[in-house]
Write an enzyme that holds these catalytic residues in place. Structure first.
Site, short mmCIF file in Angstrom:
data_model
loop_
_atom_site.label_atom_id
_atom_site.label_comp_id
_atom_site.label_asym_id
_atom_site.label_seq_id
_atom_site.Cartn_x
_atom_site.Cartn_y
_atom_site.Cartn_z
N GLY A 1 50.97 75.52 21.65
CA GLY A 1 50.46 76.27 22.80
C GLY A 1 49.96 75.32 23.87
O GLY A 1 50.16 75.54 25.07
N THR A 2 49.34 74.24 23.44
CA THR A 2 48.81 73.25 24.38
C THR A 2 49.94 72.65 25.22
O THR A 2 49.81 72.53 26.45
CB THR A 2 48.09 72.13 23.60
OG1 THR A 2 47.03 72.72 22.85
CG2 THR A 2 47.53 71.07 24.53
N GLN B 1 46.61 83.90 22.02
CA GLN B 1 45.88 84.81 21.12
C GLN B 1 46.40 86.24 21.18
O GLN B 1 45.98 87.07 20.38
CB GLN B 1 44.38 84.80 21.45
CG GLN B 1 43.69 83.49 21.15
CD GLN B 1 43.58 83.19 19.65
OE1 GLN B 1 43.80 84.05 18.79
NE2 GLN B 1 43.25 81.94 19.32
N GLY C 1 52.87 79.19 17.46
CA GLY C 1 53.28 79.73 16.17
C GLY C 1 52.15 79.93 15.18
O GLY C 1 52.11 80.92 14.46
N HIS C 2 51.19 78.97 15.17
CA HIS C 2 50.22 79.02 14.05
C HIS C 2 49.17 80.12 14.19
O HIS C 2 48.34 80.30 13.30
CB HIS C 2 49.58 77.65 13.81
CG HIS C 2 48.59 77.19 14.82
ND1 HIS C 2 47.24 77.18 14.56
CD2 HIS C 2 48.73 76.70 16.07
CE1 HIS C 2 46.59 76.68 15.61
NE2 HIS C 2 47.47 76.39 16.54
N CYS D 1 29.86 71.04 19.83
CA CYS D 1 29.00 69.87 19.79
C CYS D 1 29.30 69.01 21.02
O CYS D 1 30.37 68.43 21.13
CB CYS D 1 29.25 69.08 18.53
SG CYS D 1 27.95 67.89 18.22
N1 PLP Z 1 45.22 78.72 24.02
C1 PLP Z 1 44.43 79.50 23.29
C2 PLP Z 1 43.85 80.74 23.87
C3 PLP Z 1 44.15 79.15 21.96
O1 PLP Z 1 43.35 79.93 21.23
C4 PLP Z 1 44.71 77.96 21.45
C5 PLP Z 1 44.40 77.52 20.08
O2 PLP Z 1 43.31 77.73 19.58
C6 PLP Z 1 45.56 77.20 22.27
C7 PLP Z 1 45.78 77.61 23.56
C8 PLP Z 1 46.19 75.95 21.78
O3 PLP Z 1 47.31 76.22 20.95
P1 PLP Z 1 47.84 75.06 19.98
O4 PLP Z 1 46.83 74.91 18.89
O5 PLP Z 1 49.16 75.58 19.48
O6 PLP Z 1 47.99 73.85 20.80
#
Ligand code: PLP
Length: 384
Positions: free
Chosen positions: A71-72, A178, A199-200, A324
């Site tokens: 996602g990142t 999400q 995916g995860h 933190c």
């Molecule tokens: N965007 C949102 C809203 C997320 O909750 C997350 C992961 O927690 C991400 C992006 C990042 O996704 P990834 O872990 O696949 O990089």
């Protein structure tokens, strides 16, 4: 000891069907999808099929999907593409409650000289729509607003937000990491230009994601290399993981309607049970409009991390609303943006359920949780 996993917004278990679909691609089916021979052909077909399954879930064309590593990466790519393809525009609109995968990208572009608008939210975490409308200018290159918030579960009005951007000819990206697989998304009727997923969060493995780019939207890749993914994402495809994501999409498509109801029912039982049995507790977020699996609750005068530790000893996995920063525990940026009072924000816990959560799990948590809060309050220096 019983084990109850209620941290599904952090990551989910790989579904057995997903694992079974992936395994052959770690064995005999190891070809490179770009190869001309039959080893390649077999796996290229599997990549196409996965793309079609994901496209069906989102109601888009398969060619509008680019597989990424997370996602990142999808979020980073969306920004890169939008800004590189419109170098004359220097303004970006986002919200204060985005995931770091967007917020930190925004801060990077801000340092590069872009002008950023971070939209406010109210006490329920709802976006300020008037501020949004005013923020859109001829200089705005991109709006990036999440579909659903990872901490409190709020679902944002992406239909209205994207329509307003479209009217002004501004590119609209949504981080739907999400939301995908949890709530219906129909890209035929939603004028978003780019959408990120991972995916995860939907029972596929970690390390696979996708970016939807609407047909006709100019795309610029930040990776230089081969011509994979129609030249939009260089690098040999991660075939087993792509196949896994395809199967996860299929499962979501098949079970989403039922899961939405069943999971929400369990979430509501859990939430109301905790509120009834524990004094000075409050739910954070917009309960009228949130993901079916998410509950974020604050307990007055206790530390979220301490709650997590004691829950962990009881086999219960959850997550807290604190981060933190420089050695001290600060309430998360989301709870701060919502103005959750300090003595509550510190004791915030996110419980996120999945299709694998059972009624027994909920009963167990309801039995054990009140004792955890009582123990911590008995030793807490904060009293009133
Ligand atoms: N965007 C949102 C809203 C997320 O909750 C997350 C992961 O927690 C991400 C992006 C990042 O996704 P990834 O872990 O696949 O990089």
């Amino acid at each position: 000891m019983k084990s109850v996993y209620l941290d599904n917004n952090a990551t989910t278990a790989v579904a057995p069907e997903v694992l079974a679909a992936m395994l052959p691609y770690f064995g005999d089916l190891y070809g490179n999808p770009s190869s001309m021979h039959s080893f390649g052909g077999q796996v290229a077909g599997a990549v196409d099929e996965a793309r079609e399954s994901l496209a069906e879930l989102l109601h888009c064309e398969p060619e509008e999907l680019i597989f990424t590593a997370s996602g990142t990466e999808s979020d980073n790519s969306a920004f890169w593409s939008a800004l590189q393809s419109q170098p004359e525009k220097r303004h970006i609109v986002t919200s204060k409650v985005e995931h770091p995968a967007v917020l930190n990208v925004c801060q990077f572009w801000e340092r590069e000289g872009y002008h950023l608008t971070y939209l406010d939210v109210d006490h329920l975490g709802r976006l300020d729509m008037e501020q949004y409308k005013k923020s859109l200018t001829p200089d705005t290159a991109l709006v990036s607003i999440m579909f659903a918030n990872n901490e409190v579960g709020n679902i944002f009005p992406i239909q209205t937000l994207s329509e307003l951007a479209r009217e002004k000819g501004i590119l609209f990206h949504t981080d739907a990491v999400q939301a995908v697989g949890k709530i219906p998304i129909d890209l035929r009727h939603l004028p978003v230009d780019m959408l990120s997923l991972s995916g995860h969060k939907i029972n596929a493995p970690k390390g696979i994601g996708a970016l939807y780019v609407r047909k006709g939207v100019r795309f610029r890749s930040f990776l230089r290399g081969g011509h994979q993914e129609l030249g939009r994402r260089a690098g040999t495809e991660n075939v087993p993981y792509i196949v896994g994501l395809g199967m996860a999409a299929k499962l979501s498509q098949e079970f989403m309607q039922k899961e939405r109801v069943d999971v929400a029912l369990l979430r509501d039982q859990l939430e109301s049970g905790l509120l009834e049995s524990i004094p000075d507790a409050r739910v954070n977020g917009d309960i009228e409009n949130r993901l079916p699996n998410t509950s974020n609750i604050s307990f007055k005068n206790v530390e979220g991390e301490a709650i997590l530790l004691l829950l962990d000893r009881l086999g219960i996995a959850a997550s807290s609303g604190s981060a933190c920063t420089s050695g001290s525990l600060e309430p998360s940026h989301v709870l701060r943006a919502m103005g959750v009072p300090f003595n509550y924000a510190h004791g915030s816990i996110r419980l996120s359920l999945s299709r694998y959560t059972t009624e027994d799990d909920v009963k167990y948590v309801l039995k054990e949780f009140p004792g955890v809060i009582k123990t911590l309050r008995d030793i807490s220096p904060f009293k009133d």
